[in-house]
Design a protein around this motif. Structure first.
Motif, PDB file in Angstrom:
ATOM      1  N   PRO B 133      -0.583 -15.439 -47.029  1.00  0.00           N
ATOM      2  CA  PRO B 133      -1.881 -15.180 -47.692  1.00  0.00           C
ATOM      3  C   PRO B 133      -2.767 -16.425 -47.692  1.00  0.00           C
ATOM      4  O   PRO B 133      -3.986 -16.322 -47.521  1.00  0.00           O
ATOM      5  CB  PRO B 133      -1.463 -14.787 -49.103  1.00  0.00           C
ATOM      6  N   VAL B 134      -2.179 -17.595 -47.883  1.00  0.00           N
ATOM      7  CA  VAL B 134      -2.960 -18.830 -47.875  1.00  0.00           C
ATOM      8  C   VAL B 134      -3.582 -19.046 -46.504  1.00  0.00           C
ATOM      9  O   VAL B 134      -4.746 -19.401 -46.368  1.00  0.00           O
ATOM     10  CB  VAL B 134      -2.077 -20.029 -48.288  1.00  0.00           C
ATOM     11  N   LYS B 135      -2.777 -18.828 -45.452  1.00  0.00           N
ATOM     12  CA  LYS B 135      -3.277 -19.024 -44.085  1.00  0.00           C
ATOM     13  C   LYS B 135      -4.430 -18.050 -43.791  1.00  0.00           C
ATOM     14  O   LYS B 135      -5.416 -18.411 -43.141  1.00  0.00           O
ATOM     15  CB  LYS B 135      -2.153 -18.820 -43.072  1.00  0.00           C
ATOM     16  N   ILE B 136      -4.267 -16.843 -44.279  1.00  0.00           N
ATOM     17  CA  ILE B 136      -5.317 -15.839 -44.047  1.00  0.00           C
ATOM     18  C   ILE B 136      -6.599 -16.251 -44.778  1.00  0.00           C
ATOM     19  O   ILE B 136      -7.695 -16.236 -44.219  1.00  0.00           O
ATOM     20  CB  ILE B 136      -4.847 -14.435 -44.521  1.00  0.00           C
ATOM     21  N   GLN B 137      -6.404 -16.676 -46.031  1.00  0.00           N
ATOM     22  CA  GLN B 137      -7.566 -17.073 -46.838  1.00  0.00           C
ATOM     23  C   GLN B 137      -8.278 -18.271 -46.214  1.00  0.00           C
ATOM     24  O   GLN B 137      -9.498 -18.321 -46.131  1.00  0.00           O
ATOM     25  CB  GLN B 137      -7.099 -17.415 -48.270  1.00  0.00           C
ATOM     26  N   ASP B 138      -7.470 -19.227 -45.752  1.00  0.00           N
ATOM     27  CA  ASP B 138      -7.973 -20.443 -45.094  1.00  0.00           C
ATOM     28  C   ASP B 138      -8.893 -20.044 -43.932  1.00  0.00           C
ATOM     29  O   ASP B 138     -10.006 -20.549 -43.772  1.00  0.00           O
ATOM     30  CB  ASP B 138      -6.750 -21.231 -44.588  1.00  0.00           C
ATOM     31  N   THR B 139      -8.425 -19.094 -43.158  1.00  0.00           N
ATOM     32  CA  THR B 139      -9.164 -18.657 -41.978  1.00  0.00           C
ATOM     33  C   THR B 139     -10.425 -17.887 -42.380  1.00  0.00           C
ATOM     34  O   THR B 139     -11.519 -18.106 -41.848  1.00  0.00           O
ATOM     35  CB  THR B 139      -8.264 -17.757 -41.103  1.00  0.00           C
ATOM     36  N   GLN B 140     -10.231 -16.993 -43.356  1.00  0.00           N
ATOM     37  CA  GLN B 140     -11.347 -16.154 -43.824  1.00  0.00           C
ATOM     38  C   GLN B 140     -12.497 -17.015 -44.369  1.00  0.00           C
ATOM     39  O   GLN B 140     -13.659 -16.803 -44.031  1.00  0.00           O
ATOM     40  CB  GLN B 140     -10.839 -15.195 -44.916  1.00  0.00           C
ATOM     41  N   ASP B 141     -12.101 -18.046 -45.159  1.00  0.00           N
ATOM     42  CA  ASP B 141     -13.090 -18.971 -45.711  1.00  0.00           C
ATOM     43  C   ASP B 141     -13.912 -19.596 -44.592  1.00  0.00           C
ATOM     44  O   ASP B 141     -15.144 -19.696 -44.689  1.00  0.00           O
ATOM     45  CB  ASP B 141     -12.382 -20.132 -46.447  1.00  0.00           C
ATOM     46  N   ALA B 142     -13.224 -20.069 -43.581  1.00  0.00           N
ATOM     47  CA  ALA B 142     -13.896 -20.776 -42.485  1.00  0.00           C
ATOM     48  C   ALA B 142     -14.879 -19.854 -41.774  1.00  0.00           C
ATOM     49  O   ALA B 142     -16.004 -20.251 -41.459  1.00  0.00           O
ATOM     50  CB  ALA B 142     -12.860 -21.314 -41.498  1.00  0.00           C
ATOM     51  N   ILE B 143     -14.468 -18.622 -41.581  1.00  0.00           N
ATOM     52  CA  ILE B 143     -15.350 -17.677 -40.887  1.00  0.00           C
ATOM     53  C   ILE B 143     -16.565 -17.356 -41.751  1.00  0.00           C
ATOM     54  O   ILE B 143     -17.710 -17.338 -41.280  1.00  0.00           O
ATOM     55  CB  ILE B 143     -14.568 -16.403 -40.501  1.00  0.00           C
ATOM     56  N   THR B 144     -16.281 -17.163 -43.042  1.00  0.00           N
ATOM     57  CA  THR B 144     -17.369 -16.871 -43.969  1.00  0.00           C
ATOM     58  C   THR B 144     -18.382 -18.007 -43.984  1.00  0.00           C
ATOM     59  O   THR B 144     -19.593 -17.800 -44.047  1.00  0.00           O
ATOM     60  CB  THR B 144     -16.809 -16.645 -45.395  1.00  0.00           C
ATOM     61  N   ALA B 145     -17.854 -19.233 -43.849  1.00  0.00           N
ATOM     62  CA  ALA B 145     -18.745 -20.401 -43.894  1.00  0.00           C
ATOM     63  C   ALA B 145     -19.485 -20.602 -42.579  1.00  0.00           C
ATOM     64  O   ALA B 145     -20.320 -21.495 -42.481  1.00  0.00           O
ATOM     65  CB  ALA B 145     -17.937 -21.648 -44.231  1.00  0.00           C
ATOM     66  N   GLY B 146     -19.182 -19.812 -41.568  1.00  0.00           N
ATOM     67  CA  GLY B 146     -19.934 -19.895 -40.321  1.00  0.00           C
ATOM     68  C   GLY B 146     -19.159 -20.391 -39.122  1.00  0.00           C
ATOM     69  O   GLY B 146     -19.734 -20.642 -38.058  1.00  0.00           O
ATOM     70  N   ALA B 147     -17.854 -20.539 -39.267  1.00  0.00           N
ATOM     71  CA  ALA B 147     -17.079 -20.953 -38.096  1.00  0.00           C
ATOM     72  C   ALA B 147     -17.004 -19.801 -37.104  1.00  0.00           C
ATOM     73  O   ALA B 147     -16.757 -18.657 -37.493  1.00  0.00           O
ATOM     74  CB  ALA B 147     -15.672 -21.366 -38.502  1.00  0.00           C
ATOM     75  N   THR B 148     -17.259 -20.105 -35.848  1.00  0.00           N
ATOM     76  CA  THR B 148     -17.108 -19.063 -34.827  1.00  0.00           C
ATOM     77  C   THR B 148     -15.936 -19.366 -33.903  1.00  0.00           C
ATOM     78  O   THR B 148     -15.701 -18.674 -32.926  1.00  0.00           O
ATOM     79  CB  THR B 148     -18.399 -18.923 -34.003  1.00  0.00           C
ATOM     80  N   GLU B 149     -15.246 -20.456 -34.214  1.00  0.00           N
ATOM     81  CA  GLU B 149     -14.012 -20.753 -33.493  1.00  0.00           C
ATOM     82  C   GLU B 149     -12.974 -21.165 -34.525  1.00  0.00           C
ATOM     83  O   GLU B 149     -13.266 -21.979 -35.397  1.00  0.00           O
ATOM     84  CB  GLU B 149     -14.222 -21.885 -32.476  1.00  0.00           C
ATOM     85  N   ILE B 150     -11.797 -20.575 -34.400  1.00  0.00           N
ATOM     86  CA  ILE B 150     -10.719 -20.892 -35.335  1.00  0.00           C
ATOM     87  C   ILE B 150      -9.587 -21.575 -34.561  1.00  0.00           C
ATOM     88  O   ILE B 150      -9.087 -21.026 -33.576  1.00  0.00           O
ATOM     89  CB  ILE B 150     -10.185 -19.606 -36.016  1.00  0.00           C
ATOM     90  N   ASP B 151      -9.218 -22.784 -34.978  1.00  0.00           N
ATOM     91  CA  ASP B 151      -8.076 -23.481 -34.387  1.00  0.00           C
ATOM     92  C   ASP B 151      -6.898 -23.380 -35.340  1.00  0.00           C
ATOM     93  O   ASP B 151      -6.810 -24.123 -36.322  1.00  0.00           O
ATOM     94  CB  ASP B 151      -8.420 -24.962 -34.139  1.00  0.00           C
ATOM     95  N   MET B 152      -6.034 -22.408 -35.092  1.00  0.00           N
ATOM     96  CA  MET B 152      -4.873 -22.211 -35.971  1.00  0.00           C
ATOM     97  C   MET B 152      -3.659 -22.947 -35.420  1.00  0.00           C
ATOM     98  O   MET B 152      -3.600 -23.265 -34.237  1.00  0.00           O
ATOM     99  CB  MET B 152      -4.551 -20.727 -36.110  1.00  0.00           C
ATOM    100  N   VAL B 153      -2.707 -23.211 -36.292  1.00  0.00           N
ATOM    101  CA  VAL B 153      -1.449 -23.798 -35.820  1.00  0.00           C
ATOM    102  C   VAL B 153      -0.354 -22.734 -35.846  1.00  0.00           C
ATOM    103  O   VAL B 153      -0.380 -21.832 -36.674  1.00  0.00           O
ATOM    104  CB  VAL B 153      -1.014 -25.000 -36.701  1.00  0.00           C
ATOM    105  N   ILE B 154       0.585 -22.837 -34.932  1.00  0.00           N
ATOM    106  CA  ILE B 154       1.729 -21.918 -35.004  1.00  0.00           C
ATOM    107  C   ILE B 154       2.759 -22.508 -35.957  1.00  0.00           C
ATOM    108  O   ILE B 154       2.747 -23.700 -36.259  1.00  0.00           O
ATOM    109  CB  ILE B 154       2.396 -21.649 -33.629  1.00  0.00           C
ATOM    110  N   ASP B 155       3.647 -21.653 -36.397  1.00  0.00           N
ATOM    111  CA  ASP B 155       4.753 -22.094 -37.247  1.00  0.00           C
ATOM    112  C   ASP B 155       5.843 -22.647 -36.325  1.00  0.00           C
ATOM    113  O   ASP B 155       6.633 -21.902 -35.762  1.00  0.00           O
ATOM    114  CB  ASP B 155       5.267 -20.901 -38.072  1.00  0.00           C
TER     115      ASP B 155
END
Lengths: 480, 315, 280
Positions: B133-155
């Motif tokens: 849930p934290v990872k999802i929220q982290d990503t969602q926040d960034a998109i909401t703030a205007g990010a159009t590219e997401i650099d995620m890390v794998i586990d």
């Protein structure tokens, strides 16, 4: 269309100065020759210089110089001092490396990347390695006080001119022999530059002598009664002639001859690296390599995948000016060799092989042959049996490991083989069954002064390099 | 994308597929990369390569000490890398933590950099050690703030313990969060995967799970974007394209500091995946210090004399 | 009882573990002084050809036997020889004009020679192989391997020891052999074949021919499926021609001094060098 086409990046020629004509190097001095023949840059046809055609009298003089140096100087010198001369030579070669690389590329046609990164560094390494043996021969396994033969006649080919010189001269000198060297007719320049290195190193006069010219000069050396040992690298046909010639004289002989190496790719191979190894195996040095992996044996299940990747990779090979630092494939060494490659490739077509080459433009001048693969080849095709000594690969298939071994060994040659598999036990199994003097597993065409090199069967007699290679230059060595 | 012809998404199908991938011989891969590093790029090609590299830079600041002021300065630099020379292209993107996304977006828009995307590192970057849930929220926040590219890390922990299904699921979920709004770059953190075999497997896992880009590293772990690692990833996208007809991008991040390093990367792209990948849509370089070296080399090419750091800005 | 007629032995060839007569049907007479001793087979070139076929077929199996196993078989040959000492002493003294003490010494030396070489089987690779420290990420090692099929021309005298000196160093590393026995004193060779036949040596590993050396040797030298030859037992004047004929397939041809020992072994080895990448 991308603009990432690499602009020409030519290495500078300024580092070499080529004399208008060359004589012979005998007894520490350059002697003028009487009759000459031209030596050309095979990439352009440009005449680089004139080389002396040695006479029988010249050969006599060189052998006498070598004998004199052996008797008076070299055999009496403490081995540790002998070693120091070899170390000196190694260092000078390193200092003048770029000069040698450029000259080798101009005279031979091989890409500067290879002469710079492979040939010349290996040459220096050979002298450095053998220097250390000079005063440690009692540990080489040939008795407590192994003796030199005396005068070595060394005859070398045009594919790795300076490197083959090093393979002969370094162990010969380290073991206490003196040398008369005959470089190949088309590639004498780096040997003659090496003579200058001998002078700079103040090597005693007569320890190394160089006579240039065609096969007649080589024959004179082979048949000279003052030569104790012959070290030859070249074709199997000439090797047999030498073997017959020395049958009556009792000379010691080592022969590094031809090959038709099988490069075997099992279905569990690291495919991308295997493709690199296939390319390196047959297109390194334009395929002018006796140990080339000229027969590709693919396990049937990966045949299509490997071929697709191989063709894509071949399409990226950069053929052209050997002096360009980005060139992968240089020029064929001579018109004669080009004719031989062309004719065997034509035989491949007429025997039903399917030929493929990438779309690349060939320069107008000089001697060139496109990197070529033949598919649909069987063991019965001439191109799968005869050494082409050019950038031509025959592709065959196999179903089981046993079949791969049978096909790989089904040749009178036995110089090299390649194995590509990620399975350790299979690699060792295949290594055991392949009849070849050098086996590269998950790599190909690697050389090192510590690593013995030489073939089974008709690929020659004896080894060069490593402990085993020393035997060739010592009485009581493996091939007395 | 739906790759159901290759895998059904189950742990078993992933394992089976990854097992079919050929191994990578370390020595072979490294010697190929070393050979390509000897390519000599000169004159017009070099000029072209420098501008291309500038346009591929994901200009990055990922520090605990980041401030809005620092991020705004970086955005200005991204927009006009050399204030004295309008022919210099703008960079590929700005890359920041998610709390700086809105600052970056607003400033870029303010200075006319509408077409420079903002990339955010998310999913508990750099370690990835957080709940889903934290990872999802982290990503969602960034998109909401205007990010159009997401650099995620794998586990990486899950990957190294063989839980490929979990790695796959996480990427898939983040991809769903991105939807049409953001491009997804999946950071493999190759320095922690250690072997090239793992790099190849993780590349395929990420591509099959929906990555638009596969990215070498966070920049927080060394080694990072070494030429052989990038070579193996470029081979993966090339072969994935043969298999699926889908082109996945590659981002090399970490340790690329000089023009020479950058040009080596471009040579790798050119001779591995091919010229089709030589554009910012399919190849990016994550870097900060690199940009100034590219600018200095550009000045040298332009003016025919060696440049000084005094003439490039240090924002 | 004193009038009992001896049962004589028929001396035949030894090919592929069997004792055939020459396909040519020929024999030649061996005498001791004026007394008839035996009519051993006079092998033809076709017998030689058959022997090479057998040796070739047996070679991979012999080479792939463990070194420990080859060592045990060579030691077994010594054991079998020891048990037959008196028979060899008789044949040697009959044909070599030596005393029985000298003959016995020859047999004892021959036995000891087998014991010495038997011990080499699992040490050859250690003593004559190497690992080579190449400048790169490769494991590189050189292993000695047998050359394949070796043709041997055994010396005329001493008939048993000369044969053993040639044969044992060839076999120990995994070569197979076709041996032409002493022409003038061939009986020990065939009696020795009986030893081999009872020593667990696989059929075809050693094949022994008797007959006229100068007749068989040129065919052997030109045979394209023989890898190497020991021509120590050929007359010096015939050796150059044999070497010349052998050049057709680049046979490795050697003639050793009587003192040579390890060199007889190492000469029939090929060095195989293997490179493998080191990586994770």
């Amino acid at each position: 269309m991308s603009n990432f086409e690499y602009a020409p990046a030519p290495e500078s020629r300024a580092v070499v100065s080529i004399d208008p004509a060359y004589g012979l190097f005998i007894n520490g001095k350059f002697l003028p020759g009487k009759s000459h023949f031209p030596t050309i840059n095979p990439a352009t046809g440009e005449k680089l210089s004139k080389i002396t055609q040695s006479t029988t009298a010249d050969v006599n003089k060189a052998v006498a110089a070598a004998r004199g140096a052996y008797v008076k100087t070299w055999s009496k010198m403490p081995p540790a001092e002998r070693a120091k001369y070899l170390y000196r030579i190694a260092r000078i070669l390193q200092e003048r490396a770029r000069e040698f690389a450029v000259l080798e590329t101009l005279d031979n046609g091989k890409p500067i990347r290879e002469s710079r990164d492979v040939d010349v560094p290996l040459v220096a390494a050979h002298f450095f390695y053998h220097a250390g043996w000079a005063d440690k021969l009692q540990y080489a396994g040939f008795g407590e006080a192994p003796k030199a033969h005396g005068v070595v006649g060394a005859i070398i080919p045009w594919n790795f001119p300076l490197l083959m010189l090093a393979w002969k001269v370094a162990p010969a000198l380290a073991t206490g022999n003196t040398v008369v060297l005959k470089p190949a007719e088309t590639t004498s320049l780096t040997a003659l530059l090496f003579a200058q290195v001998c002078q700079q190193a103040e090597l005693p006069a007569g320890v190394v002598n160089i006579v240039t010219g065609d096969g007649k000069v080589g024959a004179a050396l082979v048949n000279h009664p003052g030569v104790d040992k012959i070290a030859f690298t070249g074709s199997t046909d000439v090797g047999k002639i030498i073997a017959r010639s020395v049958a009556h004289s009792g000379k010691s002989v080592t022969l590094e001859l031809g090959g038709k190496g099988a490069n075997i790719v099992f279905e569990d191979a690291a495919i991308d690296e295997a493709v690199e190894g296939i390319v390196n195996g047959i297109f390194f040095n334009q395929g002018h390599v006796c140990c080339a992996g000229s027969r590709l044996l693919l396990q049937e299940g990966i045949h299509d995948e490997v071929l697709e990747k191989l063709k894509r990779r071949m399409s990226q090979l950069r053929l052209g000016d050997p002096m360009d630092k980005n060139t992968d494939i240089g020029a064929i060494n001579s018109a004669e060799q080009l004719a031989k490659i062309t004719s065997l490739a034509q035989v491949g077509v007429s025997e039903g092989g399917e030929s493929w080459s990438p779309d690349c433009a060939l320069p107008v001048n000089g001697f060139w042959f496109k990197p070529t693969i033949f598919t649909g080849v069987t063991q019965a095709h001439r191109i799968a049996r005869e050494e082409i000594f050019g950038p031509v690969l025959s592709v065959l298939t196999f179903r089981t490991p046993q079949e791969a071994m049978e096909k790989a060994n089904n040749t009178p040659f036995g110089l090299s083989a390649g194995i590509w598999s990620e399975k350790g036990s299979r690699v060792l199994w295949a290594s055991k069954h392949l009849q070849a003097g050098v086996i590269w597993a998950n790599t190909f065409n690697k050389f090192d002064p510590t690593s013995p090199f030489g073939g089974y069967k008709e690929s020659g007699w004896g080894r060069e390099g490593g402990r085993h290679g020393l035997g060739a230059y010592l009485k009581g060595g493996d091939h007395e | 994308m739906n790759y159901s012809a290759i895998i059904d998404g189950s742990e078993a199908s992933l394992k089976n597929f990854l097992r079919t991938l050929p191994g990578v011989d370390q020595v072979g891969a490294e010697s190929r990369a070393a050979m390509l590093a000897t390519r000599s790029i000169k004159n017009a090609t070099k000029s072209y390569a420098i501008d291309l590299a500038i346009s591929m830079v994901d200009l990055t600041t990922l520090e605990g000490a980041d401030t809005p002021g620092k991020v705004r300065a970086l955005c200005s630099k991204a927009m006009r890398p050399d204030p004295t020379d309008p022919t210099v292209p703008h960079v590929g993107a700005i890359c920041v933590y998610n709390d700086m996304v809105s600052v970056a977006r607003q400033h870029l828009d303010l200075i006319g950099g509408h077409d420079i995307p903002v990339a955010a590192v998310t999913t508990a970057f750099p370690s990835g050690r957080a709940s889903m849930p934290v990872k999802i929220q982290d990503t969602q926040d960034a998109i909401t703030a205007g990010a159009t590219e997401i650099d995620m890390v794998i586990d990486r922990g899950a990957f190294l313990s063989g839980q490929y299904g979990q790695v796959f699921e996480e990427i898939k979920i983040i991809k769903e969060v991105c939807g049409e709004k953001a491009h997804l770059k999946v950071i493999l953190e190759t320095g922690e995967l250690v072997t090239y075999d793992n790099v190849r497997k993780a590349s395929y896992l990420a591509m099959l799970a929906g990555a638009d880009f596969i990215k070498t590293s966070t920049g927080k772990v060394s080694p990072a974007a070494t030429p052989p690692v990038v070579l193996v990833m470029l081979e993966a996208v090339r072969d994935f394209y043969s298999m699926t007809n889908v082109k996945i991008g590659v981002k090399a991040a970490g340790g690329i500091r000089t023009t020479k390093d950058a040009i080596k990367q471009l040579v790798l792209v050119n001779e591995t995946a091919g010229p089709d990948w030589l554009n910012p849509g399919l190849f990016r370089i994550g870097a900060s210090a690199l940009l100034n070296d590219l600018l200095m080399q550009r000045m040298k090419m332009r003016d025919g004399r060696y440049a000084s750091p005094n003439y490039v800005t240090i924002d | 009882m004193s009038n009992r007629i001896d049962v004589r032995k028929t001396y035949k060839l030894f090919i592929n573990g069997q004792f055939p007569r020459s396909e040519s049907g020929r024999v030649y007479e061996i005498k001791s002084g004026k007394d008839f001793v035996a009519n051993p087979s006079q092998a033809s070139r076709k017998d030689m050809r058959d022997a090479v076929t057998a040796a070739r077929a047996a070679q991979p199996g012999w080479a792939n036997a463990t070194a420990y196993n080859r060592g045990q078989i060579l030691y077994r040959i010594a054991e079998m020889l020891e048990g037959r000492t008196s028979q060899f002493v008789e044949e040697i003294s009959l044909l070599e004009k030596v005393t029985s003490i000298q003959a016995k010494a020859q047999v004892k030396q021959s036995i000891d020679q087998w014991v010495w070489y038997a011990g080499w089987a699992d040490k050859i690779a250690t003593a004559f192989g190497s690992t080579n420290p190449v400048a790169g990420p490769y494991y590189n090692f050189t292993i000695p391997e047998p050359m394949g099929v070796v043709g041997i021309l055994a010396p005329e005298k001493p008939s048993l020891l000369g044969l053993v000196n040639c044969l044992a160093p060839v076999l120990v590393s995994g070569n197979t052999a076709v041996l032409v026995a002493s022409q003038s004193a061939p009986l020990t060779a065939i009696t020795f074949a009986e030893v081999l036949a009872t020593s667990d040596l696989p059929a075809g590993v050693c094949n022994i021919l008797t007959g006229i050396k100068d007749e068989i040797a040129p065919w052997m030298a030109s045979h394209m499926d023989i890898n190497a030859m020991d021509i120590s037992g050929a007359a010096k004047k015939t050796q150059p021609a044999l070497r010349e004929a052998g050049a057709d397939n680049l046979k490795r041809i050697f003639s050793f001094s009587d003192k040579a020992k390890t060199q007889r072994m190492t000469s029939f080895l090929e060095a195989k060098t293997i490179w493998h990448t080191i990586g994770i």
